[in-house]
Every structure is written in structure tokens, then in C-alpha cells.
Design an enzyme around this catalytic site. Structure first.
Site: not given
Length: 140
Positions: A1-2
């Protein structure tokens, strides 16, 4: 989940979109993030209301085409995958946005699963025990 922030000098909406696509595609290809895991802030700087500064540190001769890419993500990826990510971002930024690879500056900031809330005020990635501890501690 950047979480990605891209700051580009002299970038119009089309260039910002191309840079965003380049970074997202590189993340999907090299780190295996899901294609719909897309959280980006894209900012163009015109030199009047905002500017970017750069130097020739480490012998890299940057110019007004500079692009800063800041990626915050959960810790744990091996160095080889991070290096592959940097290379892929630089190549795709050149292909999609015409940005010379020497002008692509990338920084990764890693954190723990409990450091993310993806909505509803929850720490979706935290283990149940971490979530309970955070609730017990209360606000600082």
C-alpha cells in the site's frame, strides 16, 4: 500500500499524469502491489508559486526537468527489489513523460503496518493486538 507524492518542475497535467502512471506501473511490476492500490499526490511547480531546488550531488547533473518521487510503504522489501523499482521508475518516466533518468530522484520511507489508516479511522494492516494497544493508549 504505497503512498506516492510526485513533485515535478514545470509540469503540466499531462506530464504529471504520465509520471504518475510510470511510478504506479513500476510499483505493480517490481513490488507486486495490486493495480487498484493507487494513492498519489501529483504536484507541478511553476517557479512562481512553487519551486524545486536541486544540485549536482554525487556527480548527477540535474536540470529544470527534475522530478522528486517520494514513496511511503510498509517495511520489508529486499534491496534488490528496491533497486529494480528505481530503475523501472526512471525508464518509464523517460518513456511516458520524456524525463531524463538523471532527473528522477526517488526516496522510499518505510513504516510499520500499524502506521496506516485507509479509511474509517481503522488501522487495517495492524494485527488485532496492535489495534487494541493503540486504542488503550489514547491520543497523545
Amino acid at each position: 500500500m504505497p503512498f506516492v507524492r510526485i513533485d515535478a518542475s514545470g509540469a503540466d497535467p499531462a506530464r504529471l499524469d504520465a509520471l504518475g502512471r510510470a511510478v504506479h506501473e513500476a510499483l505493480v511490476e517490481t513490488l507486486g502491489i495490486p493495480p487498484d492500490d493507487l494513492f498519489q499526490v501529483l504536484v507541478g511547480h511553476d517557479g512562481v508559486s512553487g519551486a524545486l531546488r536541486y544540485g549536482g550531488y554525487l556527480g548527477v547533473h540535474r536540470d529544470e526537468g527534475i522530478v522528486y518521487v517520494s514513496i511511503t510503504l510498509r517495511a520489508g522489501r529486499p534491496a534488490a527489489r528496491k533497486r529494480a523499482l528505481y530503475r523501472r521508475i526512471a525508464r518509464l518516466a523517460q518513456a511516458y513523460a520524456g524525463t531524463e533518468p538523471r532527473n528522477v530522484f526517488v526516496v522510499l520511507t518505510e513504516n510499520a503496518p500499524v502506521d496506516w489508516s485507509l479509511g474509517h479511522g481503522l488501522a487495517q494492516y495492524a494485527l488485532p493486538a496492535e489495534e487494541a494497544e493503540a486504542e488503550e493508549e489514547g491520543p497523545e
